[in-house]
Design an enzyme around this catalytic site. Structure first.
Site, PDB file in Angstrom:
ATOM      1  N   LYS A  83      17.584  -7.645  -5.565  1.00  0.00           N
ATOM      2  CA  LYS A  83      16.293  -7.830  -4.896  1.00  0.00           C
ATOM      3  C   LYS A  83      15.306  -6.842  -5.485  1.00  0.00           C
ATOM      4  CE  LYS A  83      14.646 -10.202  -1.327  1.00  0.00           C
ATOM      5  NZ  LYS A  83      15.183 -11.453  -0.797  1.00  0.00           N
TER       6      LYS A  83
HETATM    7  N1  GLU Z   1      13.935 -14.681  -1.843  1.00  0.00           N
HETATM    8  C1  GLU Z   1      14.831 -15.727  -1.484  1.00  0.00           C
HETATM    9  C2  GLU Z   1      15.936 -15.200  -0.611  1.00  0.00           C
HETATM   10  O1  GLU Z   1      15.791 -14.189   0.052  1.00  0.00           O
HETATM   11  C3  GLU Z   1      15.301 -16.537  -2.687  1.00  0.00           C
HETATM   12  C4  GLU Z   1      16.046 -15.780  -3.723  1.00  0.00           C
HETATM   13  C5  GLU Z   1      16.316 -16.567  -5.002  1.00  0.00           C
HETATM   14  O2  GLU Z   1      15.995 -17.731  -5.077  1.00  0.00           O
HETATM   15  O3  GLU Z   1      16.877 -15.950  -5.917  1.00  0.00           O
HETATM   16  O4  GLU Z   1      16.973 -15.788  -0.488  1.00  0.00           O
END
Ligand code: GLU
Length: 424
Positions: free
Chosen positions: A102
């Site tokens: 993240k």
């Molecule tokens: N930000 C989204 C989540 O928290 C998607 C992450 C992604 O597609 O890699 O799952």
């Protein structure tokens, strides 16, 4: 309590229930790599401003690190560590071959011009570019980032490393290697999960009311899909507050109005399901929305919305967590005692990363699927995941969150044991 500590609490609770090897619990309690960057951005007035950004690579046992990047003034390292850890767990709940990561930048994007936003996005991606890549770490959208930002990221990476390396990010625009169905995937996946829950419990959507906190990407698509399926959406909110109409809200009109006027509280006239009953509309605060007497409360804003302070005031029967971490572990206990089922983030919002995975597969193959193909495959994955979680719930007599963790950790355990914990 920090958000990361909350995450560890959830992991530890499930690990204890399922007797997970403590070495694996320990291994998954530490992000593998933490990156912090500081980078300058030239503002429109000619001044240079420094920004701080993060990328946490939690675990890549199942595949490349995967997870979104958020632009928000409250981003901090603790939050990013928690969100990265949830990505590892989430990918394993739905059984896709990706790890967890993240990122975030401390910034209020609403204060930036479009040109400043582009310069900031490109500068951040340049700063982390040596740590990401299609087979290494693949970012995606999250709070206040979108396909346009992903296009700038991909372009910046390509400028540095040459070739069209589209798979370096997902959630890209359709015109630049994106996947059909990605924009609505988080909400769509959550709705498939709710649908399966509703079927299992013999409920009827046409007799159920819904309140939706958060009207960004996940919340607005979620409200639209639920209304289409016959649920009565009676309240929606964004960061400035909400609107409530016991007769039901016209979600599409409210969304159009929000885009024009900036906030749902400006949309009193649009919110009536039928023009003649918009008088019944009233504005409510976000706190009031959480406490409405509805069947389903959809949480699609930020973390820590339902805590030990307001959990005993929640009247909804089911909570659908489209956001990450909206319910704290303390609140979970109170809700469980009240008999409220919380369908958890790591299951409910996994549709987003699942279609990101589809996007990667399509980029690699350079062969693109129809929206129907995306939806069919997403549905199968979400329904299978829900059923597996439901089985774990029965086996361990626990709530849905713990069952989602035991399901995920069980899979991770298998993968980790197959290779061994030490990689060198
Ligand atoms: N930000 C989204 C989540 O928290 C998607 C992450 C992604 O597609 O890699 O799952």
């Amino acid at each position: 309590m920090s958000l990361f500590e909350n995450t560890l609490k959830q992991i530890n609770k499930a690990a204890k229930t399922m007797n997970l090897n403590p070495e694996i619990t320990d291994y998954l309690s530490h992000p593998q790599r933490i990156i912090q960057v500081a980078f300058p951005v030239r503002m429109d007035n000619g001044n240079m401003k420094m920004f701080t950004g993060f990328r946490v690579q939690h675990n890549n046992h199942a595949g490349p690190y995967k997870g979104g990047i958020r632009f928000h003034p409250q981003v901090d390292m603790d939050e990013v560590k928690a969100l990265a850890t949830w990505m590892t767990i989430k990918c394993s709940v739905v059984g896709i071959p990706l790890g967890g990561g993240k990122g975030g930048v401390i910034v209020d994007p609403k204060e930036l011009s479009i040109n400043e936003l582009e310069r900031l996005s490109r500068a951040y991606f340049r700063a982390i570019s040596e740590f990401v890549g299609p087979h290494i770490d693949v970012p995606a959208p999250d709070v206040y980032t979108n396909p346009q930002v992903m296009a700038w990221f991909a372009d910046e990476y390509t400028k540095k490393y040459g070739n069209r390396k589209l798979g370096v990010v997902t959630g890209k625009p359709l015109e630049y290697g994106g996947s059909k169905g990605r924009a609505s995937a988080t909400a769509q996946g959550g709705v498939y999960v709710l649908d399966e829950y509703v079927k299992e419990h013999g409920l009827n959507p046409k007799e159920m009311t819904v309140a939706v906190q958060g009207f960004g990407n996940a919340g607005s698509f979620g409200a639209i899909f639920l209304a289409e399926m016959g649920y009565k959406v009676v309240a929606v909110s964004d960061s400035k507050g909400g609107i409530y109409n016991t007769d039901g809200i016209n979600v599409e009109d409210t969304l159009t109005c929000k885009h024009e006027k900036g906030s749902v509280i400006e949309c009193m006239k649009e919110c009536g399901m039928h023009k003649e009953n918009y008088e019944n509309c009233k504005t409510i605060t976000n706190e009031e929305l959480l406490e409405l007497d509805v069947d389903v409360l959809v949480l699609s804003a930020l973390e820590n919305q339902v805590t030990e302070k307001n959990a005993d005031k929640i009247k909804a029967k089911i909570i659908l967590e489209l956001a990450n971490g909206p319910v704290t572990p303390e609140a979970d206990e109170i809700l469980e005692a009240k008999g409220i089922d919380v369908l958890p983030d790591i299951l409910v919002n996994a549709g987003g990363v699942t279609v990101s995975y589809f996007e990667l597969v399509q980029n690699e193959a350079n062969y693109y699927w129809t929206e129907e193909e995306v939806k069919d495959r997403l549905k199968k994955i979400m329904v299978d995941a829900y059923r597996a979680v439901s089985t774990h719930k029965k086996k361990h007599s626990c709530d849905y969150r713990e069952a989602s963790y035991t399901n995920s950790l069980h899979r991770l355990e298998g993968m980790i044991n197959a290779k061994g914990i030490t990689s060198n």
